[in-house]
Scaffold this motif. Structure first.
Motif, PDB file in Angstrom:
ATOM      1  N   VAL A  56      -5.738   5.598  -3.712  1.00  0.00           N
ATOM      2  CA  VAL A  56      -4.719   6.124  -2.798  1.00  0.00           C
ATOM      3  C   VAL A  56      -5.288   6.218  -1.385  1.00  0.00           C
ATOM      4  O   VAL A  56      -4.627   5.831  -0.406  1.00  0.00           O
ATOM      5  CB  VAL A  56      -4.237   7.514  -3.274  1.00  0.00           C
ATOM      6  CG1 VAL A  56      -3.365   8.163  -2.201  1.00  0.00           C
ATOM      7  CG2 VAL A  56      -3.442   7.386  -4.568  1.00  0.00           C
ATOM      8  N   GLY A  57      -6.514   6.696  -1.264  1.00  0.00           N
ATOM      9  CA  GLY A  57      -7.154   6.776   0.045  1.00  0.00           C
ATOM     10  C   GLY A  57      -7.331   5.415   0.682  1.00  0.00           C
ATOM     11  O   GLY A  57      -7.099   5.241   1.884  1.00  0.00           O
ATOM     12  N   CYS A  69      -5.513   2.756   0.083  1.00  0.00           N
ATOM     13  CA  CYS A  69      -4.188   2.239   0.450  1.00  0.00           C
ATOM     14  C   CYS A  69      -3.682   2.880   1.744  1.00  0.00           C
ATOM     15  O   CYS A  69      -3.040   2.220   2.565  1.00  0.00           O
ATOM     16  CB  CYS A  69      -3.194   2.486  -0.679  1.00  0.00           C
ATOM     17  SG  CYS A  69      -3.405   1.371  -2.082  1.00  0.00           S
ATOM     18  N   LYS A  70      -3.969   4.169   1.925  1.00  0.00           N
ATOM     19  CA  LYS A  70      -3.587   4.830   3.174  1.00  0.00           C
ATOM     20  C   LYS A  70      -4.314   4.194   4.352  1.00  0.00           C
ATOM     21  O   LYS A  70      -3.732   4.000   5.432  1.00  0.00           O
ATOM     22  CB  LYS A  70      -3.894   6.321   3.091  1.00  0.00           C
ATOM     23  CG  LYS A  70      -2.981   7.099   2.161  1.00  0.00           C
ATOM     24  CD  LYS A  70      -3.324   8.577   2.160  1.00  0.00           C
ATOM     25  CE  LYS A  70      -2.373   9.366   1.258  1.00  0.00           C
ATOM     26  NZ  LYS A  70      -2.712  10.820   1.247  1.00  0.00           N
ATOM     27  N   LYS A 129       2.398   9.545  -5.685  1.00  0.00           N
ATOM     28  CA  LYS A 129       2.877  10.839  -5.202  1.00  0.00           C
ATOM     29  C   LYS A 129       4.087  11.325  -5.983  1.00  0.00           C
ATOM     30  O   LYS A 129       4.206  12.534  -6.282  1.00  0.00           O
ATOM     31  CB  LYS A 129       3.217  10.733  -3.709  1.00  0.00           C
ATOM     32  CG  LYS A 129       3.684  12.033  -3.088  1.00  0.00           C
ATOM     33  CD  LYS A 129       3.977  11.837  -1.606  1.00  0.00           C
ATOM     34  CE  LYS A 129       4.470  13.141  -0.981  1.00  0.00           C
ATOM     35  NZ  LYS A 129       4.772  12.958   0.478  1.00  0.00           N
ATOM     36  N   THR A 187      -2.755   0.839   5.102  1.00  0.00           N
ATOM     37  CA  THR A 187      -1.494   1.008   5.818  1.00  0.00           C
ATOM     38  C   THR A 187      -1.728   1.199   7.309  1.00  0.00           C
ATOM     39  O   THR A 187      -1.039   0.607   8.147  1.00  0.00           O
ATOM     40  CB  THR A 187      -0.718   2.217   5.259  1.00  0.00           C
ATOM     41  OG1 THR A 187      -0.477   2.032   3.866  1.00  0.00           O
ATOM     42  CG2 THR A 187       0.612   2.378   5.979  1.00  0.00           C
ATOM     43  N   LYS A 188      -2.707   2.027   7.654  1.00  0.00           N
ATOM     44  CA  LYS A 188      -3.020   2.266   9.062  1.00  0.00           C
ATOM     45  C   LYS A 188      -3.516   0.988   9.733  1.00  0.00           C
ATOM     46  O   LYS A 188      -3.166   0.705  10.889  1.00  0.00           O
ATOM     47  CB  LYS A 188      -4.066   3.371   9.178  1.00  0.00           C
ATOM     48  CG  LYS A 188      -3.556   4.741   8.741  1.00  0.00           C
ATOM     49  CD  LYS A 188      -4.651   5.797   8.838  1.00  0.00           C
ATOM     50  CE  LYS A 188      -4.139   7.154   8.369  1.00  0.00           C
ATOM     51  NZ  LYS A 188      -5.191   8.198   8.423  1.00  0.00           N
ATOM     52  N   VAL A 191       1.069   4.296  -2.865  1.00  0.00           N
ATOM     53  CA  VAL A 191       0.853   5.699  -2.517  1.00  0.00           C
ATOM     54  C   VAL A 191       2.052   6.548  -2.920  1.00  0.00           C
ATOM     55  O   VAL A 191       1.900   7.630  -3.518  1.00  0.00           O
ATOM     56  CB  VAL A 191       0.576   5.848  -1.008  1.00  0.00           C
ATOM     57  CG1 VAL A 191       0.546   7.328  -0.611  1.00  0.00           C
ATOM     58  CG2 VAL A 191      -0.752   5.186  -0.644  1.00  0.00           C
ATOM     59  N   ASN A 192       3.252   6.083  -2.600  1.00  0.00           N
ATOM     60  CA  ASN A 192       4.460   6.839  -2.946  1.00  0.00           C
ATOM     61  C   ASN A 192       4.675   6.889  -4.451  1.00  0.00           C
ATOM     62  O   ASN A 192       5.180   7.886  -4.982  1.00  0.00           O
ATOM     63  CB  ASN A 192       5.681   6.218  -2.265  1.00  0.00           C
ATOM     64  CG  ASN A 192       5.690   6.447  -0.767  1.00  0.00           C
ATOM     65  OD1 ASN A 192       5.202   7.476  -0.293  1.00  0.00           O
ATOM     66  ND2 ASN A 192       6.227   5.505  -0.017  1.00  0.00           N
ATOM     67  N   ALA A 211       0.829  -1.205   0.000  1.00  0.00           N
ATOM     68  CA  ALA A 211       0.000   0.000   0.000  1.00  0.00           C
ATOM     69  C   ALA A 211       0.861   1.253   0.000  1.00  0.00           C
ATOM     70  O   ALA A 211       0.580   2.226  -0.726  1.00  0.00           O
ATOM     71  CB  ALA A 211      -0.939  -0.003   1.210  1.00  0.00           C
ATOM     72  N   SER A 212       1.935   1.252   0.796  1.00  0.00           N
ATOM     73  CA  SER A 212       2.818   2.411   0.857  1.00  0.00           C
ATOM     74  C   SER A 212       3.541   2.624  -0.474  1.00  0.00           C
ATOM     75  O   SER A 212       3.739   3.765  -0.908  1.00  0.00           O
ATOM     76  CB  SER A 212       3.848   2.236   1.977  1.00  0.00           C
ATOM     77  OG  SER A 212       3.220   2.145   3.240  1.00  0.00           O
TER      78      SER A 212
END
Length: 228
Positions: A196-197, A199-200, A181, A203-204, A177-178, A173-174
């Motif tokens: 992206v949302g 995946c964030k 970005k 990650t949490k 996102v990266n 997921a990170s």
């Protein structure tokens, strides 16, 4: 009186230990590129279908073994369920031999990526001789640790909580996102914003599962009275 006792201790937080153990069942992400490159007539659709079938079959097998073991021994189930059976039990002996063969022939699938990733991480330009020496050193270290450790359940739950959460939830997921970005993954007109949302959020969830899984595992192993 010969029936197994269930729900020993009565504390539901043990489910997090189970979730950590289950994570180790599907930690195979690092082999995906290799499997895809070796796939005959490869395509994303074909690879997705094979992956789904593989995960489904694996989940079914793991579930059957887990349920059979727990319904047989209940709260007395050990980290390695085969340890619950008598050493003279012929069927359990066959199962132990099968487990040994599985470890021997499946070990390269996890060891080689770990060794190669270590070499790449350290920036080494290793020759084949260097790889052989490193392999011997890693195998000797891992074998030495394995000879000392006795609680396989602790190892499985900790590795699942840490490595499982990292490999399954956090790293992929990170990376996505990266990638978006940094512009490595095109996001024309914000088409990937929802992904992206998601995946964030994943990650949490991974960080939360890792923290809770490690904490509960240590408490359940070394201070079980705190859970009573």
């Amino acid at each position: 009186s010969l029936q197994p006792a269930f729900n020993v201790g009565g504390n539901p937080v043990g489910i997090f230990v189970l979730l950590s153990m289950l994570s180790t069942s599907f930690v195979a992400h690092y082999n995906a590129p290799k499997f895809y490159s070796e796939l005959k007539d490869k395509s994303v659709k074909k690879f997705t279908t094979l992956t789904g079938l593989s995960f489904g079959i694996s989940a079914t097998i793991f579930s059957i073994i887990m349920i059979a073991g727990f319904t047989t021994f209940g709260g007395a189930s050990q980290g390695l369920i085969l340890n619950n059976y008598a050493s003279a039990d012929k069927l359990s002996t066959i199962a132990r031999i099968a487990t040994l063969l599985t470890i021997i022939f499946g070990y390269p699938f996890t060891f080689v990526p770990a060794r190669d990733s270590l070499i790449e991480l350290m920036g080494w330009k290793a020759t084949q001789k260097d790889k052989d020496v490193l392999s011997l050193g890693m195998i000797a270290t891992i074998t030495g640790i394995a000879c000392v450790l006795r609680n396989l359940g602790l190892v499985a739950s900790l590795s699942g909580a840490l490595l499982g959460s990292l490999v399954i939830y956090i790293f992929p997921a990170s990376a996505f996102v990266n990638g978006v970005k940094n512009g490595m993954i095109p996001n024309k007109d914000g088409a990937l914003d929802s992904e992206v949302g998601a995946c964030k959020a994943i990650t949490k969830v991974g960080y939360a599962l890792a923290l809770v899984g490690v904490t509960v595992t240590f408490v359940k192993t070394f201070a079980p009275h705190l859970l009573k």
